[in-house]
Design a protein around this motif. Structure first.
Motif, mmCIF file in Angstrom:
data_model
loop_
_atom_site.group_PDB
_atom_site.id
_atom_site.type_symbol
_atom_site.label_atom_id
_atom_site.label_comp_id
_atom_site.label_asym_id
_atom_site.label_seq_id
_atom_site.Cartn_x
_atom_site.Cartn_y
_atom_site.Cartn_z
ATOM 1 N N ARG A 200 -11.285 -36.789 -52.384
ATOM 2 C CA ARG A 200 -12.086 -36.932 -53.592
ATOM 3 C C ARG A 200 -11.200 -37.185 -54.725
ATOM 4 N NH1 ARG A 200 -17.154 -32.846 -52.142
ATOM 5 N NH2 ARG A 200 -18.072 -34.360 -50.620
ATOM 6 N N ILE A 201 -11.145 -37.679 -55.823
ATOM 7 C CA ILE A 201 -10.236 -37.781 -57.114
ATOM 8 C C ILE A 201 -11.015 -37.284 -58.252
ATOM 9 C CG2 ILE A 201 -8.700 -38.984 -58.382
ATOM 10 C CD1 ILE A 201 -8.495 -40.990 -55.832
ATOM 11 N N PHE A 202 -10.790 -36.484 -58.981
ATOM 12 C CA PHE A 202 -11.225 -35.803 -60.028
ATOM 13 C C PHE A 202 -10.342 -35.799 -61.363
ATOM 14 C CE2 PHE A 202 -12.802 -33.381 -56.521
ATOM 15 C CZ PHE A 202 -14.426 -33.519 -56.894
ATOM 16 N N ASP A 203 -10.846 -36.260 -62.512
ATOM 17 C CA ASP A 203 -10.048 -36.159 -63.695
ATOM 18 C C ASP A 203 -9.870 -34.797 -64.131
ATOM 19 O OD1 ASP A 203 -12.534 -35.592 -65.203
ATOM 20 O OD2 ASP A 203 -12.662 -37.325 -66.017
ATOM 21 N N SER A 204 -9.219 -34.729 -65.430
ATOM 22 C CA SER A 204 -8.962 -33.278 -65.910
ATOM 23 C C SER A 204 -10.267 -32.433 -66.205
ATOM 24 C CB SER A 204 -7.907 -33.281 -66.961
ATOM 25 O OG SER A 204 -8.258 -34.068 -67.973
ATOM 26 N N ARG A 205 -11.244 -33.282 -66.360
ATOM 27 C CA ARG A 205 -12.503 -32.490 -66.709
ATOM 28 C C ARG A 205 -13.476 -32.034 -65.856
ATOM 29 N NH1 ARG A 205 -14.059 -37.068 -70.888
ATOM 30 N NH2 ARG A 205 -13.212 -38.097 -69.217
ATOM 31 N N GLY A 206 -12.861 -32.360 -64.379
ATOM 32 C CA GLY A 206 -13.744 -32.315 -63.293
ATOM 33 C C GLY A 206 -14.705 -33.207 -62.977
ATOM 34 N N LYS A 207 -14.839 -34.393 -63.576
ATOM 35 C CA LYS A 207 -15.680 -35.429 -63.077
ATOM 36 C C LYS A 207 -14.940 -36.237 -62.052
ATOM 37 C CE LYS A 207 -17.324 -39.894 -64.861
ATOM 38 N NZ LYS A 207 -17.225 -41.073 -65.997
ATOM 39 N N LEU A 208 -16.092 -36.455 -60.953
ATOM 40 C CA LEU A 208 -15.595 -37.331 -59.579
ATOM 41 C C LEU A 208 -15.540 -38.617 -60.191
ATOM 42 C CD1 LEU A 208 -15.244 -37.185 -56.677
ATOM 43 C CD2 LEU A 208 -17.756 -37.705 -56.552
ATOM 44 N N LEU A 209 -14.167 -39.067 -59.740
ATOM 45 C CA LEU A 209 -13.852 -40.437 -60.233
ATOM 46 C C LEU A 209 -14.147 -41.289 -59.036
ATOM 47 C CD1 LEU A 209 -10.664 -40.087 -62.266
ATOM 48 C CD2 LEU A 209 -13.162 -40.448 -63.328
ATOM 49 N N GLU A 210 -13.662 -40.826 -57.890
ATOM 50 C CA GLU A 210 -13.630 -41.806 -56.689
ATOM 51 C C GLU A 210 -13.876 -40.811 -55.337
ATOM 52 O OE1 GLU A 210 -10.145 -44.436 -56.131
ATOM 53 O OE2 GLU A 210 -10.070 -44.722 -58.116
ATOM 54 N N GLU A 211 -14.467 -41.469 -54.378
ATOM 55 C CA GLU A 211 -14.310 -40.756 -53.063
ATOM 56 C C GLU A 211 -14.301 -41.860 -52.010
ATOM 57 O OE1 GLU A 211 -17.306 -37.653 -50.454
ATOM 58 O OE2 GLU A 211 -17.637 -38.301 -52.445
ATOM 59 N N HIS A 212 -13.453 -41.498 -50.964
ATOM 60 C CA HIS A 212 -13.033 -42.444 -50.093
ATOM 61 C C HIS A 212 -13.022 -41.477 -48.704
ATOM 62 C CE1 HIS A 212 -11.332 -45.204 -53.021
ATOM 63 N NE2 HIS A 212 -10.760 -44.001 -53.407
ATOM 64 N N GLN A 213 -13.569 -42.060 -47.686
ATOM 65 C CA GLN A 213 -13.246 -41.797 -46.243
ATOM 66 C C GLN A 213 -11.993 -42.198 -45.509
ATOM 67 O OE1 GLN A 213 -15.701 -39.466 -45.047
ATOM 68 N NE2 GLN A 213 -16.436 -39.468 -47.054
ATOM 69 N N ALA A 214 -11.428 -41.408 -45.016
ATOM 70 C CA ALA A 214 -10.156 -41.708 -44.203
ATOM 71 C C ALA A 214 -9.969 -41.016 -42.701
ATOM 72 C CB ALA A 214 -8.713 -41.521 -45.046
ATOM 73 N N PRO A 215 -9.619 -41.975 -41.845
ATOM 74 C CA PRO A 215 -9.534 -41.394 -40.501
ATOM 75 C C PRO A 215 -8.184 -40.797 -40.479
ATOM 76 C CG PRO A 215 -9.292 -43.699 -40.480
ATOM 77 C CD PRO A 215 -9.662 -43.296 -41.945
ATOM 78 N N ILE A 216 -8.227 -39.794 -39.763
ATOM 79 C CA ILE A 216 -6.855 -38.949 -39.453
ATOM 80 C C ILE A 216 -6.548 -38.924 -38.030
ATOM 81 C CG2 ILE A 216 -6.685 -37.821 -41.799
ATOM 82 C CD1 ILE A 216 -7.371 -35.337 -40.542
ATOM 83 N N GLU A 217 -5.280 -38.878 -37.623
ATOM 84 C CA GLU A 217 -4.954 -38.661 -36.383
ATOM 85 C C GLU A 217 -4.128 -37.445 -36.096
ATOM 86 O OE1 GLU A 217 -2.571 -41.983 -35.208
ATOM 87 O OE2 GLU A 217 -4.502 -43.280 -35.475
ATOM 88 N N ARG A 218 -4.233 -36.846 -35.050
ATOM 89 C CA ARG A 218 -3.358 -35.620 -34.506
ATOM 90 C C ARG A 218 -1.960 -35.878 -34.957
ATOM 91 N NH1 ARG A 218 -3.389 -31.306 -29.867
ATOM 92 N NH2 ARG A 218 -1.505 -30.499 -30.592
ATOM 93 N N GLY A 219 -1.076 -35.012 -35.815
ATOM 94 C CA GLY A 219 0.206 -35.154 -36.111
ATOM 95 C C GLY A 219 0.391 -35.563 -37.504
ATOM 96 N N ASP A 220 1.299 -36.232 -37.973
ATOM 97 C CA ASP A 220 1.661 -36.610 -39.401
ATOM 98 C C ASP A 220 0.705 -38.114 -39.694
ATOM 99 O OD1 ASP A 220 3.231 -34.648 -39.645
ATOM 100 O OD2 ASP A 220 4.957 -35.642 -39.274
ATOM 101 N N ASN A 221 0.029 -37.940 -40.954
ATOM 102 C CA ASN A 221 -0.715 -39.162 -41.221
ATOM 103 C C ASN A 221 -0.112 -39.338 -42.707
ATOM 104 O OD1 ASN A 221 -3.195 -39.393 -39.569
ATOM 105 N ND2 ASN A 221 -2.545 -37.181 -39.543
ATOM 106 N N VAL A 222 -0.447 -40.903 -43.110
ATOM 107 C CA VAL A 222 0.044 -41.081 -44.588
ATOM 108 C C VAL A 222 -1.229 -42.009 -44.853
ATOM 109 C CG1 VAL A 222 1.582 -42.666 -46.084
ATOM 110 C CG2 VAL A 222 2.572 -41.330 -44.102
ATOM 111 N N ILE A 223 -1.579 -41.351 -46.003
ATOM 112 C CA ILE A 223 -3.036 -42.391 -46.540
ATOM 113 C C ILE A 223 -2.431 -42.771 -48.215
ATOM 114 C CG2 ILE A 223 -5.234 -41.837 -47.265
ATOM 115 C CD1 ILE A 223 -5.165 -39.393 -45.514
ATOM 116 N N ASP A 224 -2.655 -44.075 -48.252
ATOM 117 C CA ASP A 224 -2.230 -44.759 -49.607
ATOM 118 C C ASP A 224 -3.458 -44.483 -50.488
ATOM 119 O OD1 ASP A 224 0.515 -45.481 -48.817
ATOM 120 O OD2 ASP A 224 -0.423 -46.853 -47.723
ATOM 121 N N ILE A 225 -3.353 -44.072 -51.768
ATOM 122 C CA ILE A 225 -4.456 -44.339 -52.801
ATOM 123 C C ILE A 225 -4.005 -44.935 -53.949
ATOM 124 C CG2 ILE A 225 -5.818 -42.567 -51.875
ATOM 125 C CD1 ILE A 225 -4.611 -40.725 -54.200
ATOM 126 N N ASP A 226 -4.665 -45.677 -54.734
ATOM 127 C CA ASP A 226 -4.334 -46.367 -55.910
ATOM 128 C C ASP A 226 -5.312 -45.838 -57.078
ATOM 129 O OD1 ASP A 226 -3.676 -48.245 -57.866
ATOM 130 O OD2 ASP A 226 -4.298 -50.060 -56.775
#
Length: 108
Positions: free
Chosen positions: A54-80
């Motif tokens: 979840r990405i919120f602005d400085s006023r606490g407004k929810l701007l975006e929400e994404h689902q991302a699968p994660i695996e055991r170990g290290d993960n890298v998730i790209d957001i824009d």
């Protein structure tokens, strides 16, 4: 780095957060920070799961929400966030309605 219980999640300088429970340990880092809009979330997980980002602005407004699968170990998730104006943003990672990690991000 200090370990804490999931219920007492903390962040240091807003750059990373760390949480631990008996079932998993997760670490999140946002890079680059500050950013021009392209961001990588680095996350370490002890088990596979799906995380809500979840990405919120400085006023606490929810701007975006994404689902991302994660695996055991290290993960890298790209957001824009290039479509959002310059400012401070709060990124949270939610697992089964519990906040797993959070951090602050500055977009220039």
């Amino acid at each position: 780095m200090r370990k804490v219980l999931l219920s007492t999640l903390f962040s240091v300088l807003g750059l990373y957060s760390y949480a631990q429970s008996t079932n998993y340990t997760r670490f999140m880092s946002l890079r680059p920070n500050p950013t021009n809009g392209q961001v990588q979330i680095l996350m370490r997980a002890m088990n596979e799961n799906t995380i809500a980002i979840r990405i919120f602005d400085s006023r606490g407004k929810l701007l975006e929400e994404h689902q991302a699968p994660i695996e055991r170990g290290d993960n890298v998730i790209d957001i824009d966030i290039t479509n959002h104006p310059s400012g401070c943003y709060h990124i949270t990672m939610i697992d089964k309605q519990e906040m797993v990690a959070s951090g602050r991000l500055i977009k220039y």
